[in-house]
Design an enzyme around this catalytic site. Structure first.
Site, short mmCIF file in Angstrom:
data_model
loop_
_atom_site.label_atom_id
_atom_site.label_comp_id
_atom_site.label_asym_id
_atom_site.label_seq_id
_atom_site.Cartn_x
_atom_site.Cartn_y
_atom_site.Cartn_z
CE1 TYR A 31 6.31 25.33 -41.92
CE2 TYR A 31 8.77 26.18 -41.34
CZ TYR A 31 7.95 26.08 -41.45
OH TYR A 31 7.12 27.88 -40.83
CD GLN B 288 0.80 31.33 -41.52
OE1 GLN B 288 0.18 30.62 -39.74
NE2 GLN B 288 1.08 32.14 -41.82
CB SER C 7 20.27 22.20 -31.02
OG SER C 7 20.52 20.82 -32.22
CD GLN D 181 24.01 21.46 -30.82
OE1 GLN D 181 24.81 20.25 -31.92
NE2 GLN D 181 23.23 21.51 -31.71
CG HIS E 122 22.56 24.78 -34.18
ND1 HIS E 122 21.90 25.31 -34.94
CD2 HIS E 122 23.08 23.87 -33.80
CE1 HIS E 122 22.62 24.30 -36.02
NE2 HIS E 122 22.82 23.80 -35.49
CD GLU F 6 19.22 17.39 -32.62
OE1 GLU F 6 19.52 18.02 -30.93
OE2 GLU F 6 19.10 17.80 -32.36
CG HIS F 7 24.03 16.15 -32.11
ND1 HIS F 7 23.14 17.64 -32.30
CD2 HIS F 7 24.20 16.33 -33.45
CE1 HIS F 7 22.54 17.04 -33.21
NE2 HIS F 7 23.05 16.92 -33.78
CG ASP G 229 25.44 19.05 -37.64
OD1 ASP G 229 25.05 18.39 -37.10
OD2 ASP G 229 26.00 20.28 -37.04
CD GLU H 85 -10.68 -11.54 -25.81
OE1 GLU H 85 -10.88 -10.59 -27.13
OE2 GLU H 85 -10.24 -10.79 -25.96
CG HIS I 161 -15.02 -11.40 -33.03
ND1 HIS I 161 -15.92 -10.53 -32.55
CD2 HIS I 161 -13.56 -10.84 -33.20
CE1 HIS I 161 -15.81 -8.97 -32.60
NE2 HIS I 161 -13.68 -9.47 -33.20
#
Lengths: 430, 430
Positions: free
Chosen positions: A122, A186, A232, A254, A257, A322-323, A356, A410, A415
């Site tokens: 995506y 969608q 982020s 950062q 963003h 994250e960073h 990045d 068990e 088995h």
């Protein structure tokens, strides 16, 4: 940017994954696409993207891909190709082999490692339509050996002329040529369940808005998903050896963003903190995206004072950013202490944009504290493993009774009998 | 067990993950535990498990663990310890090292691989209280190096005397000593959010009923989860070289798990199909769990006829079964063609229970077709990776302008400036 003592600051940040109404809307969209296929895709594309399409026009043509090259600068093509080389080289080092362990009794035990067959990427529109993200999703899948990689993206990210040409060129440079102009929940539903035009995939990855995130969560289990990305984040741990101008620029890179992005500086030095604070103000005033970056700094930016680098590392481990940039003397000396951070940038020249765009490691990195338990996207995200058991007759004769003992404890007599029937035939039990 | 031509059979099986009412109930339980902590845990334990506890009694004591050993046979302790050795050996082969790539320009790029810090293992009660599953969840986490492993299990799986002693012995043999008597969605919520008694974890694994599965789905993102397991499955591809009695016994060993379990035989030989059909009937009649196994065979069992082994492999790849037995001449010759199967059992002595209990590979395996994109539990499930970027001054000077080009094309001027400010200082740009 506020300056506060680290111990007075609540590091937790709870990110809500959508309102009940958004959840309901997404469930409705996903169910409709599952049920109606292309018809629902086209309806939602008209409704949410304002673009009226025919089913036959969902797929981007080869001509459009070629035309995109005419709409971007040659320098961009050169730059994106250079980045792709580095990203490919880094990810190639992650490839693993299937393996087989040969046992003394003749048994073979192992793992077969294979690529997924079909992956959907995506690519969001709007302020997050990043050609670099195309590379970061597609290349690891390619290195893993995924034979079919398909991309979806909203139809008018590049305005009247359709999809942003930089996105198309990045896709082509990465080697993707199956691209559909469909976005939002969608698109996720189409990738998960398939429609007349779109063959379903095994895994969906790539960032998106809240509807995309909720849709990925909704279809998780039918297909695999990468993760649900939050806003982020950057955290920088620096002391006087760092240049306040560099630190401020990295924090702002950062913050620009997203209004929800967070930029946190942790430092041992109050003077350095003040210098960074001033630099952030000055640089922010000159930034084209100063409204976004300013909101981010105002709401989620903070400078935390600690008493030692070690205390700073502890703050970082609790944040699990994250960073993470570490700009102190001898940063390598602290690397082993960093428990939780998605990507670690060491020293003054490892500015976040290096990662990045260009260095090679992936820029899709766990957010919102999830670096505690998850990892940047890599080749492992596009493989699957099968266990292999070839048990020899000798191994079964030697161990069969132990296996039966465990099965019977068990309460699984069936088995035990699956083993017993073999032992009986071989004269091992009566 | 019906015999049908493979091409006439719909291989898809859609498993619903809970009704809207069950989803609502789970949301309510999770929210209550998050809000109220132990008080909610105790309330739900009384309501759903019929066990009234004090908060102080949630944790299983060392005395109870010791006492459990008195309640099981010594042969069980020996058997479970032997299984643990094999499971540990197999998973130890999966360990990976952190790595660092030294670039000619002095840059270092790599991945740090670390264990998760704290993992929660759910052990269900009822017909799925399996000591073997304790080993299969705990040992990979231990091999990964996870320092804190905690177990939760409903309070009265062993009847009036509390938790099933076999479960407790398996936990102790695996090396777990932090165990809480709490089950259901409330246990999952406690592991995710923490309560006064239970410290939150980074990841939750282990099978459970629909409420447990829905709760794991609900907390996914706050913590990691293993996967949402569906009903267990076996598919066997066999021809005349196989013994129908073995094949029938293996099908039934899967069918006895659960009325929802599925057992599918794929074969090229109509005579062999009929022989297996007869064997299933005969063996089923003698099975203690014949009601469960019979329902499974009746509803989800089928024998599919194919024209060739290759067509059979294609059916298997479309099924993507959890367990797959291949009992034909030279099974290794077909291994490379198997695209989708969680665990592959080759040859006549590799009966599924060999893998369920003893050989070493994990018995927690993707179900419901998810072997298309996911893998058996292994050491990788308990590690996380951090990217490491140490960029040298030389590397930044050489590549800085390319990075700026890419950032500016994405409209991220702040990113470009974070590089530019360094290049300017070094006299590379004006």
């Amino acid at each position: 940017m506020r300056i506060v003592a680290a111990q007075d600051y609540d590091l937790r940040r709870e990110v809500e994954y959508g309102s009940p109404e958004q959840n309901e809307a997404v469930k409705h969209i996903v169910a409709a696409v599952k049920q109606e296929g292309d018809a629902a895709l086209l309806r939602f594309t008209e409704k949410f993207d304002g673009t009226k399409l025919e089913a036959g026009a969902l797929r981007v043509t080869q001509e459009e891909l070629k035309a995109a090259y005419e709409r971007v600068e040659p320098s961009f093509v050169t730059a994106i190709a250079a980045a792709a080389v580095n990203i490919r080289a880094f990810h190639s080092r992650q490839k693993r082999n299937s393996w087989m362990d040969v046992q003394p009794d003749g048994s073979l035990l192992g793992q077969i490692i294979r690529p997924l067959k079909r992956v959907g990427v995506y690519v969001p529109g709007g302020k997050a339509a990043y050609p670099s993200s195309v590379l970061m999703n597609v290349i690891p899948a390619q290195v893993a050996g995924v034979p079919e990689i398909v991309m979806v993206t909203p139809p008018a990210t590049g305005g009247q002329e359709g999809i942003d040409p930089y996105i198309l060129v990045a896709a082509a440079e990465a080697g993707v040529n199956e691209i559909y102009r469909v976005g939002g929940a969608q698109a996720i539903a189409a990738l998960a369940y398939g429609t007349e035009s779109i063959t379903p995939v095994d895994k969906i990855c790539g960032p998106g808005n809240i509807y995309v995130a909720l849709a990925k969560r909704e279809v998780y289990g039918v297909v695999d998903i990468d993760s649900i990305a939050g806003p982020s984040e950057i955290a920088i741990l620096a002391d006087d050896v760092a240049d306040p101008a560099y630190v401020a620029a990295d924090l702002l890179s950062q913050a620009e963003h997203d209004e929800m992005a967070s930029a946190i500086l942790v430092t041992t030095s109050p003077d350095f903190a003040k210098a960074c604070q001033r630099e952030v103000e000055q640089q922010l005033a000159e930034l084209p995206r100063k409204v976004i970056a300013g909101a981010s700094i105002e709401n989620y930016g903070v400078i935390l004072l600690v008493n030692s680098i070690e205390e700073g590392i502890d703050v970082i481990n609790r944040l699990a950013p994250e960073h993470f940039e570490l700009i102190v003397e001898n940063p390598m000396g602290y690397l082993g202490m960093i428990q939780n951070a998605g990507a670690i940038f060491l020293g003054p020249y490892s500015s976040e944009p290096v990662g990045d765009y260009f260095a090679g490691p992936n820029h899709i990195i766990p957010t919102n504290g999830t670096a505690r338990f998850s990892s940047p996207v890599d080749v492992d995200d596009f493989i699957k493993k099968s266990s292999v058991i070839y048990y020899s007759k000798q191994a079964l004769l030697e161990n069969g009774e132990t296996i039966m003992e465990l099965a019977r404890k068990e309460g699984l007599e069936g088995h035990a009998r699956a083993i017993e029937i073999r032992l009986r035939k071989e004269g091992k039990v009566e």
